[in-house]
Design a protein around this motif. Structure first.
Motif, PDB file in Angstrom:
ATOM      1  N   ASP A   1       0.817  -1.218   0.000  1.00  0.00           N
ATOM      2  CA  ASP A   1       0.000   0.000   0.000  1.00  0.00           C
ATOM      3  C   ASP A   1       0.853   1.271   0.000  1.00  0.00           C
ATOM      4  O   ASP A   1       1.997   1.279   0.445  1.00  0.00           O
ATOM      5  CB  ASP A   1      -1.014   0.010   1.154  1.00  0.00           C
ATOM      6  CG  ASP A   1      -2.202  -0.915   0.868  1.00  0.00           C
ATOM      7  OD1 ASP A   1      -2.586  -1.032  -0.312  1.00  0.00           O
ATOM      8  OD2 ASP A   1      -2.749  -1.512   1.823  1.00  0.00           O
TER       9      ASP A   1
ATOM     10  N   GLY B   1      -0.236   4.463   1.226  1.00  0.00           N
ATOM     11  CA  GLY B   1      -0.835   5.532   2.015  1.00  0.00           C
ATOM     12  C   GLY B   1       0.220   6.596   2.305  1.00  0.00           C
ATOM     13  O   GLY B   1       1.354   6.529   1.809  1.00  0.00           O
TER      14      GLY B   1
ATOM     15  N   HIS C   1      -5.168   4.232   0.840  1.00  0.00           N
ATOM     16  CA  HIS C   1      -4.127   3.271   0.467  1.00  0.00           C
ATOM     17  C   HIS C   1      -3.295   3.723  -0.733  1.00  0.00           C
ATOM     18  O   HIS C   1      -2.298   3.093  -1.051  1.00  0.00           O
ATOM     19  CB  HIS C   1      -4.757   1.900   0.189  1.00  0.00           C
ATOM     20  CG  HIS C   1      -5.415   1.335   1.407  1.00  0.00           C
ATOM     21  ND1 HIS C   1      -4.878   0.304   2.137  1.00  0.00           N
ATOM     22  CD2 HIS C   1      -6.547   1.720   2.059  1.00  0.00           C
ATOM     23  CE1 HIS C   1      -5.657   0.064   3.186  1.00  0.00           C
ATOM     24  NE2 HIS C   1      -6.678   0.903   3.159  1.00  0.00           N
TER      25      HIS C   1
ATOM     26  N   HIS D   1      -4.470  -0.690  10.781  1.00  0.00           N
ATOM     27  CA  HIS D   1      -5.545   0.127  10.177  1.00  0.00           C
ATOM     28  C   HIS D   1      -6.428   0.721  11.280  1.00  0.00           C
ATOM     29  O   HIS D   1      -7.645   0.626  11.283  1.00  0.00           O
ATOM     30  CB  HIS D   1      -6.374  -0.738   9.197  1.00  0.00           C
ATOM     31  CG  HIS D   1      -7.194   0.041   8.187  1.00  0.00           C
ATOM     32  ND1 HIS D   1      -8.424   0.578   8.502  1.00  0.00           N
ATOM     33  CD2 HIS D   1      -6.982   0.349   6.884  1.00  0.00           C
ATOM     34  CE1 HIS D   1      -8.924   1.175   7.411  1.00  0.00           C
ATOM     35  NE2 HIS D   1      -8.065   1.047   6.425  1.00  0.00           N
TER      36      HIS D   1
END
Ligand SMILES: [Zn+2]
Ligand SMILES: [Zn+2]
Length: 276
Positions: free
Chosen positions: A45, A47, A77, A241
């Protein structure tokens, strides 16, 4: 070739970045996890945490090539990708992978849309890196580099997401975020990736008390992750998360309760490194 394996967390927060004094210890950046297999760099990911990872890679002469594997393209993400410094580096090889965006337009199209008028001032083609886009179907087995196997599976999340299991030199790490585990029996796809893994990194956005108000949102509670980890026979479980509403004091309580409920369960925070 070194057979060391290292996990480093650069962003652990879900949904939206939430920097500030209340989140300084666990971190406010959205998902980005580096998995080093020997000298090889796999990134899960992009992010906002990927910005600092990019600086580190620029300063680190080894591991020039990199591959980014997306769980899915929800903004939290993917929003850091334009600020990943190696994109600007001449000669940088960069693979960008995603599962199950076909038969829609695929990962190249998603990145082009993110970096296009009126959302972003320049397109991905303005960067100097040599970028290869790879679409695959969740469930496929990938071999991105010699000696590394990636198993994948579709995760239960609105719009879909892909889970990964990295296997290298006899060790295994599963990255399962943005999935709604429920209380079991658990989805066979996610379970297959987590089974007997050395480390699993799993969506633990909520607590059990918060789950009823968020059914169908595609996330899990830390208590569900603990049950899932036991059912899968995984060793270490990393809760991941985190809800932006959960400040450091809240996360300390989650960390204490989770460690008590299931030994070798930890809360992921920015900067945490796990060597396998
Ligand atoms: Zn997310
Ligand atoms: Zn999502």
């Amino acid at each position: 070739m070194s057979s060391s394996m290292l996990i480093r967390f650069w962003g652990v927060r879900g949904s939206i970045p939430c920097p500030g004094p209340g989140t300084a210890r666990y971190g406010g950046n959205t998902p980005c996890v580096e998995v080093r297999c020997g000298d090889q760099v796999l990134i899960f990911d992009a992010g906002t945490g990927i910005r600092d990872l990019g600086h580190a890679l620029i300063n680190d002469k080894s591991g020039r090539d990199a591959d980014i594997f997306f769980t899915h393209c929800h903004l939290d993400h993917i929003m850091g990708l334009p600020f990943f410094e190696p994109l600007s580096r001449e000669g940088q090889k960069l693979g960008i992978w995603a599962g199950s965006l076909r038969p829609a337009a695929g990962i190249a199209d998603a990145v082009h849309r993110l970096m296009s008028f009126p959302l972003f001032p320049i397109g991905i083609e303005s960067f100097h890196a040599n970028i290869q886009f790879h679409d695959f179907c969740a469930g496929e087995k990938l071999g991105p580099r010699p000696g590394i196997t990636l198993r994948t599976a579709a995760l239960g999340h609105p719009g879909g997401a892909t889970g990964y299991r990295v296997e290298f030199a006899g060790r295994s790490v599963a990255y399962l975020t943005d999935l709604e585990l429920g209380d079991g029996p658990f989805d066979e796809g996610a379970m297959g990736l987590a089974r007997d893994a050395d480390v699993i990194i799993v969506d633990a956005t909520y607590t059990d008390e918060e789950i009823p108000a968020h059914l169908g949102w595609g996330h899990s509670s830390w208590q569900q992750v603990a049950k899932f980890a036991d059912a899968a026979g995984a060793k270490k479980a990393c809760l991941f998360h985190h809800d932006p509403a959960h400040d450091d004091a809240f996360m300390d309580k989650v960390a204490a309760a989770a460690a008590k409920a299931r030994p070798d369960t930890v809360v992921a925070r920015e900067g945490l490194c796990i060597e396998l």
